[in-house]
Scaffold this motif. Structure first.
Motif, PDB file in Angstrom:
ATOM      1  N   PRO A 110      31.992  32.042  76.491  1.00 11.46           N
ATOM      2  CA  PRO A 110      31.219  32.757  75.473  1.00 11.46           C
ATOM      3  C   PRO A 110      31.872  32.713  74.090  1.00 11.46           C
ATOM      4  O   PRO A 110      33.074  32.508  73.953  1.00 11.46           O
ATOM      5  CB  PRO A 110      31.214  34.193  76.001  1.00 11.46           C
ATOM      6  N   LEU A 111      31.047  32.924  73.089  1.00 17.51           N
ATOM      7  CA  LEU A 111      31.495  33.185  71.728  1.00 17.51           C
ATOM      8  C   LEU A 111      31.801  34.673  71.665  1.00 17.51           C
ATOM      9  O   LEU A 111      30.992  35.492  72.126  1.00 17.51           O
ATOM     10  CB  LEU A 111      30.374  32.842  70.745  1.00 17.51           C
ATOM     11  N   LEU A 112      32.953  35.056  71.126  1.00  8.38           N
ATOM     12  CA  LEU A 112      33.283  36.467  70.958  1.00  8.38           C
ATOM     13  C   LEU A 112      32.995  36.883  69.523  1.00  8.38           C
ATOM     14  O   LEU A 112      33.332  36.155  68.589  1.00  8.38           O
ATOM     15  CB  LEU A 112      34.753  36.726  71.292  1.00  8.38           C
ATOM     16  N   ILE A 113      32.377  38.053  69.366  1.00  5.28           N
ATOM     17  CA  ILE A 113      32.073  38.598  68.046  1.00  5.28           C
ATOM     18  C   ILE A 113      32.542  40.041  68.055  1.00  5.28           C
ATOM     19  O   ILE A 113      31.988  40.873  68.778  1.00  5.28           O
ATOM     20  CB  ILE A 113      30.565  38.534  67.730  1.00  5.28           C
ATOM     21  N   GLY A 114      33.578  40.333  67.276  1.00  2.00           N
ATOM     22  CA  GLY A 114      34.161  41.672  67.301  1.00  2.00           C
ATOM     23  C   GLY A 114      34.287  42.289  65.934  1.00  2.00           C
ATOM     24  O   GLY A 114      34.431  41.594  64.922  1.00  2.00           O
ATOM     25  N   LYS A 115      34.262  43.611  65.914  1.00  2.00           N
ATOM     26  CA  LYS A 115      34.392  44.392  64.681  1.00  2.00           C
ATOM     27  C   LYS A 115      35.658  45.231  64.745  1.00  2.00           C
ATOM     28  O   LYS A 115      35.877  45.971  65.704  1.00  2.00           O
ATOM     29  CB  LYS A 115      33.162  45.298  64.533  1.00  2.00           C
ATOM     30  N   SER A 116      36.506  45.112  63.754  1.00  2.00           N
ATOM     31  CA  SER A 116      37.660  45.979  63.556  1.00  2.00           C
ATOM     32  C   SER A 116      38.549  46.085  64.799  1.00  2.00           C
ATOM     33  O   SER A 116      39.220  45.123  65.150  1.00  2.00           O
ATOM     34  CB  SER A 116      37.175  47.349  63.069  1.00  2.00           C
ATOM     35  N   LEU A 117      38.548  47.227  65.489  1.00  2.00           N
ATOM     36  CA  LEU A 117      39.342  47.392  66.707  1.00  2.00           C
ATOM     37  C   LEU A 117      39.062  46.257  67.682  1.00  2.00           C
ATOM     38  O   LEU A 117      39.957  45.750  68.344  1.00  2.00           O
ATOM     39  CB  LEU A 117      39.051  48.745  67.367  1.00  2.00           C
ATOM     40  N   GLY A 118      37.826  45.823  67.742  1.00  2.00           N
ATOM     41  CA  GLY A 118      37.449  44.723  68.625  1.00  2.00           C
ATOM     42  C   GLY A 118      38.143  43.413  68.304  1.00  2.00           C
ATOM     43  O   GLY A 118      38.193  42.515  69.140  1.00  2.00           O
ATOM     44  N   SER A 119      38.709  43.304  67.086  1.00  2.00           N
ATOM     45  CA  SER A 119      39.400  42.064  66.732  1.00  2.00           C
ATOM     46  C   SER A 119      40.665  41.854  67.550  1.00  2.00           C
ATOM     47  O   SER A 119      41.204  40.741  67.591  1.00  2.00           O
ATOM     48  CB  SER A 119      39.703  42.001  65.228  1.00  2.00           C
ATOM     49  N   PRO A 138      46.057  46.665  71.403  1.00  2.00           N
ATOM     50  CA  PRO A 138      45.806  45.312  71.925  1.00  2.00           C
ATOM     51  C   PRO A 138      45.574  45.277  73.433  1.00  2.00           C
ATOM     52  O   PRO A 138      44.624  44.630  73.901  1.00  2.00           O
ATOM     53  CB  PRO A 138      47.066  44.540  71.542  1.00  2.00           C
ATOM     54  N   SER A 139      46.399  45.967  74.198  1.00  2.00           N
ATOM     55  CA  SER A 139      46.229  45.918  75.653  1.00  2.00           C
ATOM     56  C   SER A 139      44.979  46.678  76.089  1.00  2.00           C
ATOM     57  O   SER A 139      44.289  46.246  77.022  1.00  2.00           O
ATOM     58  CB  SER A 139      47.469  46.447  76.377  1.00  2.00           C
ATOM     59  N   TRP A 140      44.660  47.782  75.424  1.00  2.00           N
ATOM     60  CA  TRP A 140      43.451  48.527  75.775  1.00  2.00           C
ATOM     61  C   TRP A 140      42.214  47.670  75.540  1.00  2.00           C
ATOM     62  O   TRP A 140      41.333  47.576  76.409  1.00  2.00           O
ATOM     63  CB  TRP A 140      43.371  49.836  74.982  1.00  2.00           C
ATOM     64  N   PRO A 159      36.965  54.719  72.894  1.00  2.00           N
ATOM     65  CA  PRO A 159      38.425  54.650  72.940  1.00  2.00           C
ATOM     66  C   PRO A 159      39.057  56.031  73.039  1.00  2.00           C
ATOM     67  O   PRO A 159      38.550  56.996  72.466  1.00  2.00           O
ATOM     68  CB  PRO A 159      38.799  53.989  71.606  1.00  2.00           C
ATOM     69  N   PRO A 160      40.159  56.136  73.755  1.00  3.90           N
ATOM     70  CA  PRO A 160      40.859  57.420  73.837  1.00  3.90           C
ATOM     71  C   PRO A 160      41.272  57.898  72.448  1.00  3.90           C
ATOM     72  O   PRO A 160      41.681  57.094  71.606  1.00  3.90           O
ATOM     73  CB  PRO A 160      42.099  57.102  74.685  1.00  3.90           C
ATOM     74  N   GLU A 161      41.148  59.194  72.222  1.00  6.25           N
ATOM     75  CA  GLU A 161      41.518  59.774  70.923  1.00  6.25           C
ATOM     76  C   GLU A 161      42.974  59.504  70.572  1.00  6.25           C
ATOM     77  O   GLU A 161      43.321  59.330  69.416  1.00  6.25           O
ATOM     78  CB  GLU A 161      41.266  61.288  70.923  1.00  6.25           C
ATOM     79  N   ASP A 162      43.825  59.477  71.592  1.00  4.95           N
ATOM     80  CA  ASP A 162      45.262  59.327  71.356  1.00  4.95           C
ATOM     81  C   ASP A 162      45.741  57.879  71.486  1.00  4.95           C
ATOM     82  O   ASP A 162      46.930  57.628  71.636  1.00  4.95           O
ATOM     83  CB  ASP A 162      46.051  60.225  72.304  1.00  4.95           C
ATOM     84  N   LEU A 163      44.832  56.919  71.374  1.00 13.35           N
ATOM     85  CA  LEU A 163      45.189  55.510  71.474  1.00 13.35           C
ATOM     86  C   LEU A 163      46.066  55.126  70.283  1.00 13.35           C
ATOM     87  O   LEU A 163      45.631  55.173  69.131  1.00 13.35           O
ATOM     88  CB  LEU A 163      43.923  54.646  71.496  1.00 13.35           C
ATOM     89  N   SER A 164      47.299  54.778  70.552  1.00 10.57           N
ATOM     90  CA  SER A 164      48.232  54.449  69.477  1.00 10.57           C
ATOM     91  C   SER A 164      48.051  52.987  69.060  1.00 10.57           C
ATOM     92  O   SER A 164      47.546  52.169  69.835  1.00 10.57           O
ATOM     93  CB  SER A 164      49.673  54.674  69.935  1.00 10.57           C
ATOM     94  N   PRO A 165      48.466  52.649  67.840  1.00  9.91           N
ATOM     95  CA  PRO A 165      48.365  51.247  67.404  1.00  9.91           C
ATOM     96  C   PRO A 165      49.043  50.268  68.358  1.00  9.91           C
ATOM     97  O   PRO A 165      48.529  49.171  68.576  1.00  9.91           O
ATOM     98  CB  PRO A 165      49.056  51.253  66.035  1.00  9.91           C
TER      99      PRO A 165
END
Length: 179
Positions: free
Chosen positions: A71-80, A54-56, A44-50
């Motif tokens: 598919p089943l999606l399985i995500g961690k943290s930002l991936g949520s 979501p769009s990124w 992820p870009p260092e300057d990715l703002s909150p």
């Protein structure tokens, strides 16, 4: 990818790759159930703002999901933030340490039409157990676990948490997603 009837996509966190800890074991659990696995890797870009998160995440996850049948999606943290993709496409999901204090993540989860499992700990600033239980009946909340699902004390206590997390995922896969 073979001719599996199951597919799963591992979506990393900001600094938590698809072959790391919880996601690694989630992948093993899916593969043991005959799933073909896709692992997303990103930087992820260092300057990715909150507000951009979501769009990124959507831009990273959508092309992978689009080439797989349900598919089943399985995500961690930002991936949520992939919950938006799951909601749009009617996909089941597991969200590990989801960002339940971020309104965009919660809004995406509220739009879900398929079941999802939320896993988090009470010592994680991004977790809100009351919100989790409001969103889904499928919740594992671990007392004292932080954002990495680690707990204080001897490391065995954290490995016990890993066991609880993997059991919750396997039960969700077997009884809800791929019964």
């Amino acid at each position: 990818m073979g001719d599996s009837r199951h597919h799963a996509v591992l979506i990393p966190g900001k600094a938590y790759g698809p072959l790391t800890g919880l996601l690694f074991y989630a992948g093993v659990a899916a593969v043991r159930r005959g799933a073909d696995l896709e692992r997303i890797s990103w930087d992820p870009p260092e300057d990715l703002s909150p507000s951009e998160m979501p769009s990124w995440v959507h831009e990273q996850v959508t092309p992978v999901v689009d080439k797989l049948p349900a598919p089943l999606l399985i995500g961690k943290s930002l991936g949520s933030f992939g919950a938006g993709v799951a909601a749009e496409r009617g996909l089941p999901a597991v969200w590990l340490t989801p960002l339940l204090t971020m309104p965009a993540c919660v809004a995406a989860l509220r739009r879900a039409t398929e079941p999802f499992l939320l896993i988090g700990g009470t010592a994680d600033a991004a977790w809100d157990g009351a919100v989790a239980r409001e969103l889904t009946p499928h919740v594992l909340e671990v007392e004292g676990a932080d954002h990495g699902m680690m707990v204080p004390g001897p490391l065995q206590k954290t490995t016990d948490v890993l066991g609880r997390v993997t059991t919750a995922m396997e039960t969700f896969f077997d009884e809800v997603v791929w019964r």
